[in-house]
Design an enzyme around this catalytic site. Structure first.
Site, PDB file in Angstrom:
ATOM      1  N   LYS A   1      -1.062  -5.760  -6.976  1.00 16.22           N
ATOM      2  CA  LYS A   1      -0.855  -4.970  -8.179  1.00 16.22           C
ATOM      3  C   LYS A   1      -1.374  -3.544  -7.948  1.00 16.22           C
ATOM      4  O   LYS A   1      -2.468  -3.344  -7.429  1.00 16.22           O
ATOM      5  CB  LYS A   1      -1.598  -5.627  -9.346  1.00 16.22           C
ATOM      6  CG  LYS A   1      -1.168  -5.180 -10.721  1.00 16.22           C
ATOM      7  CD  LYS A   1      -1.787  -6.115 -11.747  1.00 16.22           C
ATOM      8  CE  LYS A   1      -1.356  -5.775 -13.158  1.00 16.22           C
ATOM      9  NZ  LYS A   1      -1.874  -6.748 -14.134  1.00 16.22           N
TER      10      LYS A   1
ATOM     11  N   GLU B   1      -1.730 -19.670 -24.940  1.00 13.56           N
ATOM     12  CA  GLU B   1      -2.321 -19.576 -26.276  1.00 13.56           C
ATOM     13  C   GLU B   1      -2.385 -20.929 -26.980  1.00 13.56           C
ATOM     14  O   GLU B   1      -3.327 -21.192 -27.737  1.00 13.56           O
ATOM     15  CB  GLU B   1      -1.519 -18.581 -27.126  1.00 13.56           C
ATOM     16  CG  GLU B   1      -1.626 -17.138 -26.680  1.00 13.56           C
ATOM     17  CD  GLU B   1      -0.679 -16.776 -25.542  1.00 13.56           C
ATOM     18  OE1 GLU B   1      -0.729 -15.624 -25.072  1.00 13.56           O
ATOM     19  OE2 GLU B   1       0.124 -17.657 -25.122  1.00 13.56           O
TER      20      GLU B   1
ATOM     21  N   ARG C   1       2.529 -17.962 -31.104  1.00 10.50           N
ATOM     22  CA  ARG C   1       2.926 -19.017 -30.168  1.00 10.50           C
ATOM     23  C   ARG C   1       2.135 -20.303 -30.386  1.00 10.50           C
ATOM     24  O   ARG C   1       2.532 -21.361 -29.903  1.00 10.50           O
ATOM     25  CB  ARG C   1       2.724 -18.531 -28.732  1.00 10.50           C
ATOM     26  CG  ARG C   1       3.331 -17.184 -28.456  1.00 10.50           C
ATOM     27  CD  ARG C   1       3.084 -16.712 -27.056  1.00 10.50           C
ATOM     28  NE  ARG C   1       3.988 -17.362 -26.125  1.00 10.50           N
ATOM     29  CZ  ARG C   1       4.072 -17.061 -24.834  1.00 10.50           C
ATOM     30  NH1 ARG C   1       3.299 -16.139 -24.319  1.00 10.50           N
ATOM     31  NH2 ARG C   1       4.914 -17.682 -24.050  1.00 10.50           N
TER      32      ARG C   1
END
Length: 642
Positions: free
Chosen positions: A291, A376, A404
């Site tokens: 990244k 979640e 969610r």
């Protein structure tokens, strides 16, 4: 960062790329030059507008290889998560739009069907693309269409349960789905969990293929004397695979595996993708990337890799905007203070320890803070288990992401009356990330959960106070929601009526009920209306679900009630106040102001609030018009006292 150019012509290649077709005419050297130009381009543009920099620097070669091997839009390329799609936008003819990236009227920060036929799915919530891919591939199979579906799964998305549900079904269908796992070991921060450990093991075992080749060679020389010997040899092979690298878990599902591949080696990526494409069934291509690759400030930023910075200085990577007190920081400080006082308080985050403030608790009490990855639903039910075990969990997520886990909040937490506090960052209209990130549904969606209490702080002082009240609740769940950005000046109450804060005492014409961050707007509205000769009272209920019964008496003493919130009007606080008044026989005219139903485009919070008619000027104008239509006196039946 230096400008790159074609070594032959001296021209910038990026300016010649208008579609994926243009990529396929480049030789290997030109493609490498283009990759360098794209990195320079991204750094320069995102430095001015803000956006997701680190993820896109890490996916340059993967994206170029995808578009050189597959034929978009016939072949369907899906991004999970969508914030790693900037390079895809560049090579599909949108690089000139990056001057307005994430700004009103400009490019979105995620795939957008309105922008390009190459963009397939828009929602940027992680761990969904494989399910889309399964459905797409099945649709094409039924229609007799020969098309590849290519989901790019990265930034920790494989920590989400939907991915594994989808993989199971993709394997069963055996359609041509090529799954690219962009394995940078991170989501917002380093990815955790068993799968992350598996992929890390793969990264650290480059000799795996040599071992596997040796096994294949040995088995090839062994005569097959009946099924038992074959099965025994197969078991030995499988055992070696499991011992050396856990890629066997994919192959056990029935999905072929290619990799690990250096995701920054364009030729290696192309070779791997062509191999996967030629198989004709489901294949996982495991690409190892870094990244922030190619931009030193991002590579050196170990905590975040400049994941999603605001405007910054290109040379240093440091933000250019002046620092200010943020809502998240106020919560993070108060969480640690409360944890100092109470050993039962623990924190949970879903792959966003830094952005939600849990990171500060992790640093001081690492054994009392949990990062569950992009999961979640698991976070909510895990919190229920922690609460049953005698702790008070604080689950910190973005407001949009708690949607969610509605079922888990409803049936796993609330039905058991468990003391779990959900802290919702980025509530309301959040701005440039667009509709998938607006936290406007929480008060409507979770307002129907029995026993759940929702607090909406208006400033730093009320955030600290309401968070403490939340963790003091022992007989059910609580939510504390607050917006993004800088915290406004404290707005002290001039009086209280039960739990309700009175912010402006002014008379009996209109009662303004301000929800959370809209309190400052309501006070401004009151000043404007007072200047026109009206008398105004402004109150902040603080706890908006259930609505405090004290509002009944306050409403009955006014000619009109107006609620102002930055959540959805449908099922919002305004609806709840109206129901409370009806149930108590109070029929004062009520008008509710909030976010109209829809998926509102990206822009700054101020731009969107103006479009929604939620500025102080807009609200004052509307209230003035409504008041002008009312009779002068308060109806007698409304004069009740609670």
């Amino acid at each position: 960062m230096s400008e790159q150019s074609d070594p032959v012509t001296g021209e910038r290649l990026i300016d010649r790329i208008r579609s994926p077709h243009d990529l396929r005419s480049l030789d290997a050297g030109q493609a490498s030059v283009l990759a360098a130009e794209i990195r320079d381009f991204l750094v320069q543009k995102v430095a001015r507008t803000g956006g997701h920099l680190g993820p896109n620097l890490g996916v340059v070669e993967i994206t170029l290889a995808l578009h050189r091997v597959f034929d978009s839009p016939k072949d369907r390329i899906l991004f999970d998560t969508g914030h790693q799609s900037y390079v895809h936008k560049i090579v599909t003819g949108r690089h000139e739009g990056f001057d307005l990236l994430r700004q009103r009227g400009g490019l979105t920060g995620y795939p957008s069907q309105a922008e390009s036929e190459h963009d397939i799915i828009e929602n940027s919530h992680a761990s969904t693309a494989l399910s889309y891919a399964d459905g797409l591939s099945k649709a094409y199979a039924l229609r007799g269409e020969k098309r590849f579906v290519v989901p790019v799964v990265g930034d920790g998305a494989l920590t989400g349960g939907m991915c594994w549900e989808a993989l199971n079904n993709i394997a069963g269908a055996q359609n041509p789905v090529v799954i690219i796992v962009n394995d940078n070991g991170r989501s917002y921060s380093p990815t955790i969990g068993g799968l992350a450990d598996h992929l890390s093991t793969l990264r650290l075992n480059p000799g795996y293929e040599k071992v596997l080749d040796l096994v294949r060679e040995s088995l090839g020389r062994t005569p097959l004397v009946g099924a038992p010997l074959y099965e025994a040899l197969h078991a030995v092979k499988k055992g070696i695979k499991d011992a050396v690298a856990p890629q066997a878990m994919f192959e056990d599902l029935g999905i072929k595996y290619v990799g690990p591949v250096d995701g920054h080696d364009l030729e290696a990526m192309e070779a791997a993708l062509r191999k996967a494409k030629g198989f004709g069934g489901p294949v996982i291509v495991h690409a190892v990337t870094r990244k922030g690759y190619g931009y030193r400030p991002a590579e050196d930023d170990e905590a975040d890799c400049l994941h999603g910075p605001g405007p910054f200085d290109v040379e240093t990577g440091k933000p250019t905007a002046p620092s200010s007190l943020k809502w998240t920081s106020v919560f993070a400080d108060e969480l640690v203070t409360v944890a100092d006082e109470r050993a039962d308080v623990v924190g949970i985050t879903a792959a966003m320890a830094g952005p939600t403030g849990i990171a500060k608790l992790m640093r001081k009490y690492p054994e009392r803070a949990y990062d569950v990855g992009i999961a979640e639903q698991h976070a909510a039910t895990m919190a229920a288990g922690l609460a049953i075990g005698g702790l008070h969990p604080v689950v910190a997520v973005y407001a949009t992401f708690l949607n969610r886990a509605f079922d888990q909040v409803l049936l796993d937490v609330a039905m058991h009356k468990l003391p779990v506090t959900f802290v919702l960052d980025r509530a309301g209209i959040t701005g440039p990330d667009g509709p998938s990130h607006y936290g406007v549904w929480d008060m409507s969606v979770f307002g129907v959960v029995p026993g759940l209490r929702i607090a909406a702080p208006r400033d730093a002082a009320s955030l600290r106070r309401e968070f403490r009240e939340a963790v003091a609740v022992e007989d059910g769940p609580t939510i504390v929601r607050f917006p993004t950005g800088s915290v406004p000046a404290d707005l002290p109450a001039v009086d209280t009526v039960g739990p309700v804060d009175v912010l402006v005492e002014g008379g009996s014409d209109v009662l303004l009920v301000a929800v959370g961050a809209m309190a400052h707007v309501a006070v401004d509205v009151a000043a404007r209306l007072t200047g026109q000769g009206y008398t105004v009272t402004v109150v902040d209920p603080r706890w908006v679900r259930p609505v405090p019964v004290e509002l009944v008496g306050l409403a009955a003493a006014h000619r009109m009630v107006v609620t102002v919130e930055d959540g959805m009007r449908a099922g919002g606080v305004g609806d709840a106040v109206a129901k409370l008044l009806r149930d108590n026989g109070v029929y004062v005219p009520l008008r509710d102001l909030g976010v109209e139903a829809g998926f509102h485009p990206h822009g700054t919070r101020a731009e969107i609030m103006a479009e929604l008619g939620l500025t102080a000027q807009d609200v004052a104008r509307q209230v003035t018009g409504w008041l002008a239509e009312l009779p002068v006196h308060v109806p007698a039946q409304n004069k009740v006292t609670i």
